[in-house]
Design a protein around this motif. Structure first.
Motif, PDB file in Angstrom:
ATOM      1  N   ASN A  15      38.245 -64.380 -92.081  1.00 16.13           N
ATOM      2  CA  ASN A  15      39.389 -64.662 -91.432  1.00 16.13           C
ATOM      3  C   ASN A  15      40.686 -64.177 -91.947  1.00 16.13           C
ATOM      4  O   ASN A  15      41.629 -63.625 -91.121  1.00 16.13           O
ATOM      5  CB  ASN A  15      39.575 -66.110 -90.737  1.00 16.13           C
ATOM      6  CG  ASN A  15      38.470 -66.367 -89.803  1.00 16.13           C
ATOM      7  OD1 ASN A  15      37.749 -65.385 -89.132  1.00 16.13           O
ATOM      8  ND2 ASN A  15      38.083 -67.651 -89.407  1.00 16.13           N
ATOM      9  N   ASP A  16      41.266 -64.684 -93.168  1.00 19.14           N
ATOM     10  CA  ASP A  16      41.997 -64.009 -93.808  1.00 19.14           C
ATOM     11  C   ASP A  16      42.060 -62.654 -94.135  1.00 19.14           C
ATOM     12  O   ASP A  16      43.345 -62.102 -93.697  1.00 19.14           O
ATOM     13  CB  ASP A  16      42.249 -64.721 -95.129  1.00 19.14           C
ATOM     14  CG  ASP A  16      42.302 -66.310 -95.297  1.00 19.14           C
ATOM     15  OD1 ASP A  16      42.760 -66.766 -94.176  1.00 19.14           O
ATOM     16  OD2 ASP A  16      42.069 -66.587 -96.253  1.00 19.14           O
ATOM     17  N   SER A  19      42.996 -61.137 -90.810  1.00 20.99           N
ATOM     18  CA  SER A  19      44.481 -61.036 -90.299  1.00 20.99           C
ATOM     19  C   SER A  19      45.219 -60.199 -91.109  1.00 20.99           C
ATOM     20  O   SER A  19      46.440 -59.608 -90.725  1.00 20.99           O
ATOM     21  CB  SER A  19      45.049 -62.645 -90.867  1.00 20.99           C
ATOM     22  OG  SER A  19      44.203 -63.702 -89.733  1.00 20.99           O
ATOM     23  N   LYS A  58      58.075 -60.537 -86.345  1.00 19.97           N
ATOM     24  CA  LYS A  58      58.046 -61.973 -86.546  1.00 19.97           C
ATOM     25  C   LYS A  58      56.846 -62.352 -85.542  1.00 19.97           C
ATOM     26  O   LYS A  58      56.073 -63.232 -85.581  1.00 19.97           O
ATOM     27  CB  LYS A  58      59.163 -62.618 -85.955  1.00 19.97           C
ATOM     28  CG  LYS A  58      60.382 -62.767 -87.123  1.00 19.97           C
ATOM     29  CD  LYS A  58      61.719 -63.297 -86.538  1.00 19.97           C
ATOM     30  CE  LYS A  58      62.685 -63.050 -87.576  1.00 19.97           C
ATOM     31  NZ  LYS A  58      63.910 -63.768 -87.224  1.00 19.97           N
ATOM     32  N   LYS A  59      56.582 -61.417 -84.304  1.00 16.71           N
ATOM     33  CA  LYS A  59      55.597 -61.972 -83.271  1.00 16.71           C
ATOM     34  C   LYS A  59      54.220 -61.565 -83.696  1.00 16.71           C
ATOM     35  O   LYS A  59      53.329 -62.325 -83.295  1.00 16.71           O
ATOM     36  CB  LYS A  59      55.958 -60.995 -82.023  1.00 16.71           C
ATOM     37  CG  LYS A  59      57.214 -61.770 -81.065  1.00 16.71           C
ATOM     38  CD  LYS A  59      57.195 -60.586 -80.011  1.00 16.71           C
ATOM     39  CE  LYS A  59      58.537 -60.989 -79.176  1.00 16.71           C
ATOM     40  NZ  LYS A  59      58.835 -59.963 -78.141  1.00 16.71           N
ATOM     41  N   LYS A  60      54.209 -60.560 -84.516  1.00 18.74           N
ATOM     42  CA  LYS A  60      53.057 -59.972 -85.289  1.00 18.74           C
ATOM     43  C   LYS A  60      52.608 -60.859 -86.475  1.00 18.74           C
ATOM     44  O   LYS A  60      51.509 -60.409 -87.033  1.00 18.74           O
ATOM     45  CB  LYS A  60      52.943 -58.690 -85.304  1.00 18.74           C
ATOM     46  CG  LYS A  60      53.005 -58.022 -83.984  1.00 18.74           C
ATOM     47  CD  LYS A  60      52.175 -58.130 -83.180  1.00 18.74           C
ATOM     48  CE  LYS A  60      52.398 -57.038 -81.979  1.00 18.74           C
ATOM     49  NZ  LYS A  60      51.363 -57.242 -80.794  1.00 18.74           N
ATOM     50  N   LYS A  61      53.296 -61.687 -87.053  1.00 15.51           N
ATOM     51  CA  LYS A  61      53.108 -62.323 -88.482  1.00 15.51           C
ATOM     52  C   LYS A  61      51.743 -63.147 -88.395  1.00 15.51           C
ATOM     53  O   LYS A  61      51.393 -63.679 -87.132  1.00 15.51           O
ATOM     54  CB  LYS A  61      54.156 -63.151 -88.634  1.00 15.51           C
ATOM     55  CG  LYS A  61      54.498 -64.746 -87.889  1.00 15.51           C
ATOM     56  CD  LYS A  61      55.359 -65.313 -88.686  1.00 15.51           C
ATOM     57  CE  LYS A  61      55.766 -66.509 -87.755  1.00 15.51           C
ATOM     58  NZ  LYS A  61      54.524 -67.459 -87.474  1.00 15.51           N
ATOM     59  N   PRO A  62      51.099 -62.983 -89.456  1.00 13.90           N
ATOM     60  CA  PRO A  62      49.764 -63.873 -89.466  1.00 13.90           C
ATOM     61  C   PRO A  62      50.375 -65.456 -89.823  1.00 13.90           C
ATOM     62  O   PRO A  62      51.347 -65.686 -90.035  1.00 13.90           O
ATOM     63  CB  PRO A  62      49.191 -63.533 -90.722  1.00 13.90           C
ATOM     64  CG  PRO A  62      50.134 -62.813 -91.463  1.00 13.90           C
ATOM     65  CD  PRO A  62      51.295 -62.216 -90.665  1.00 13.90           C
ATOM     66  N   GLU A  63      49.129 -66.302 -89.409  1.00 12.13           N
ATOM     67  CA  GLU A  63      49.510 -67.824 -89.808  1.00 12.13           C
ATOM     68  C   GLU A  63      49.758 -68.133 -91.080  1.00 12.13           C
ATOM     69  O   GLU A  63      50.415 -68.982 -91.469  1.00 12.13           O
ATOM     70  CB  GLU A  63      48.108 -68.450 -89.098  1.00 12.13           C
ATOM     71  CG  GLU A  63      48.024 -68.338 -87.592  1.00 12.13           C
ATOM     72  CD  GLU A  63      46.707 -69.047 -87.105  1.00 12.13           C
ATOM     73  OE1 GLU A  63      46.246 -70.003 -87.749  1.00 12.13           O
ATOM     74  OE2 GLU A  63      46.290 -68.753 -85.966  1.00 12.13           O
ATOM     75  N   LYS A  64      48.895 -67.535 -91.959  1.00 14.38           N
ATOM     76  CA  LYS A  64      48.932 -67.795 -93.407  1.00 14.38           C
ATOM     77  C   LYS A  64      49.723 -66.736 -94.261  1.00 14.38           C
ATOM     78  O   LYS A  64      49.776 -65.731 -93.758  1.00 14.38           O
ATOM     79  CB  LYS A  64      47.719 -68.233 -94.044  1.00 14.38           C
ATOM     80  CG  LYS A  64      46.778 -69.384 -93.400  1.00 14.38           C
ATOM     81  CD  LYS A  64      45.480 -69.332 -94.045  1.00 14.38           C
ATOM     82  CE  LYS A  64      44.596 -70.222 -93.272  1.00 14.38           C
ATOM     83  NZ  LYS A  64      43.374 -70.269 -94.217  1.00 14.38           N
TER      84      LYS A  64
END
Length: 101
Positions: A15-16, A19, A58-64
């Motif tokens: 998953n990482d 992303s 900013k909208k496309k940034k990953p969670e981690k």
């Protein structure tokens, strides 16, 4: 102006990695070019366009992970010195305009 995006994203799990690939692909799709691994740059013509580009990143940034954005003038960017190695790019990255009549 130039917009520089620096990112350090985890790639430990599938998953990482997904992303990471998705974020990188979005940067390239929106016109960023790679300066180094995890360092991308894009030319912006004015402050309004710069603000819009930053909002899209900013909208496309990953969670981690860590994503940083730096905006510099074209004059500051042109003073960048290559200390070791050579700049490799087959992309014309210039603010010069071409007018064909």
């Amino acid at each position: 102006m130039r917009i520089l995006v620096f990112f350090d994203l985890p790639t430990e799990t599938e998953n990482d990695r997904r992303s990471y690939r998705r974020f990188r692909k979005e940067l390239v799709k929106s016109g960023f070019i790679m300066l180094q691994e995890s360092v991308y740059a894009k030319l912006s013509l004015n402050q309004t366009q710069t603000a819009q580009i930053i909002e899209n990143v900013k909208k496309k940034k990953p969670e981690k992970g860590l994503v940083q954005i730096l905006t510099v003038t074209e004059k500051q960017f042109s003073k960048m010195e290559i200390i070791c190695g050579t700049s490799k790019s087959n992309v014309i990255d210039s603010d010069e305009r071409l007018l064909i009549l």
